[in-house]
Design an enzyme around this catalytic site. Structure first.
Site, PDB file in Angstrom:
ATOM      1  N   LYS A 173       0.797  -1.235   0.000  1.00  0.00           N
ATOM      2  CA  LYS A 173       0.000   0.000   0.000  1.00  0.00           C
ATOM      3  C   LYS A 173       0.828   1.283   0.000  1.00  0.00           C
ATOM      4  O   LYS A 173       0.351   2.317  -0.463  1.00  0.00           O
ATOM      5  CB  LYS A 173      -0.917   0.015   1.226  1.00  0.00           C
ATOM      6  CG  LYS A 173      -2.039  -0.978   1.127  1.00  0.00           C
ATOM      7  CD  LYS A 173      -2.941  -0.837   2.323  1.00  0.00           C
ATOM      8  CE  LYS A 173      -4.131  -1.740   2.169  1.00  0.00           C
ATOM      9  NZ  LYS A 173      -5.101  -1.531   3.238  1.00  0.00           N
ATOM     10  N   ASP A 203     -10.129   3.058   2.350  1.00  0.00           N
ATOM     11  CA  ASP A 203     -10.190   2.320   3.624  1.00  0.00           C
ATOM     12  C   ASP A 203     -10.882   3.105   4.740  1.00  0.00           C
ATOM     13  O   ASP A 203     -11.737   2.576   5.450  1.00  0.00           O
ATOM     14  CB  ASP A 203      -8.775   1.995   4.116  1.00  0.00           C
ATOM     15  CG  ASP A 203      -8.213   0.736   3.483  1.00  0.00           C
ATOM     16  OD1 ASP A 203      -8.997  -0.046   2.904  1.00  0.00           O
ATOM     17  OD2 ASP A 203      -6.988   0.538   3.573  1.00  0.00           O
TER      18      ASP A 203
END
Ligand code: NAP
Length: 254
Positions: A69, A105
């Site tokens: 990420k 997220d």
């Protein structure tokens, strides 16, 4: 599938546990969209080739999970504002040949937490365990929604300190080593595990001993496999409201 079918997917390492292909392919089928979604196990040293390969093959976009990420960011053309502040990307979209990094997220987590527990984030004194990619999204969303106070406890203290520095313009934040988190537990109203400790296949471990858990608070775990981690099982025994990562997974994906 036809010659018009376009590629979507998720890159991670490992990736075998992911339920993203089932969820996205079910949604694509339901909406009759001409895409297919695959899981790609990409080891860290092959990430640049994998990104170039997806681009060259005309993929419409893909999700990014552990451990890519953060390391994927310099490989993309543009980073959206929220992902830039968070410092992590969980979604790449290819728009007119340009690779754009996004982070969904935090918004997905917040929506799930509020829907399932009814918590008013503005009144919460929060302990976040972990300071990785998912923690950054969740911590940013909680701080941005007005959380009263946040403590970040992490195995590598420097990573907690970095995250604290990102959030401190938004709310009061403290960074501590994982071993020092006990002293911050007594006044917490929400505890969030963002580490991978307790995730399948190692389901018999927890980021904190059962006896440290305060009674009657909300305990949230980003893990959704298993649905009830050891942390959540023990929290339930201590009368806490529990919340797992499935809702976040659904909302960040949607
Ligand atoms: P990541 O960037 O690799 O970060 C991992 C974090 O866990 C770091 O803070 C790391 O500490 C800590 N950690 C790892 N192993 C540890 C151990 N043995 N003891 C203590 N701390 C440990 O991973 P991520 O992307 O943030 O993902 C973390 C978890 O969130 C995973 O379980 C993932 O499945 C879950 N997740 C769920 C969703 C959802 O939709 N529900 C979305 C994203 C992620 P150091 O800094 O010391 O390395």
């Amino acid at each position: 599938m036809t010659t018009h079918t376009r590629l979507l997917g998720v890159m991670g390492h490992p990736i075998a546990h992911s339920k993203s292909p089932q969820m996205h392919n079910a949604a694509l089928t339901h909406q009759q969209l001409p895409y297919t979604y695959l899981a790609f196990d990409v080891c860290p040293e092959r990430l640049p080739q994998a990104v170039a390969g997806m681009h060259a093959l005309g993929a419409r976009g893909w999700n990014v999970t552990i451990p890519h990420k953060v390391s994927i960011m310099p490989l993309l053309d543009e980073i959206a504002e929220e992902a830039r502040v968070i410092g992590a990307v969980n979604t790449v979209v290819c728009e007119d040949g340009v690779l754009l990094g996004l982070n969904t997220d935090g918004a997905g987590y917040l929506q799930s937490l509020q829907e399932e527990t009814g918590l008013d984030v503005r009144k919460q004194r929060i302990l976040i365990i972990g300071a990785g990619g998912a923690a950054r999204g969740v911590a940013y969303a909680l701080a941005n929604a007005g959380a009263e106070h946040i403590v970040i406890a992490n195995r590598t203290r420097e990573n907690a300190e970095q995250l604290r520095d990102t959030l401190s313009p938004l709310t009061e934040v403290k960074a501590v080593h994982l071993e020092d988190m006990r002293r911050w537990l007594s006044d917490r109203t929400l505890i969030v595990n963002t580490t991978s400790v307790g995730m399948a296949p190692e389901t018999d471990v927890s980021p904190m001993p059962e006896e440290w858990l305060p009674e009657g608070v909300v305990v949230s775990d980003l893990i959704y496999n298993p649905a009830k981690t050891k942390l959540l099982r023990e929290a339930e025994k201590r009368g806490c409201v529990i919340h797992n990562g499935l809702g976040m997974f659904v909302h960040q994906g949607a």
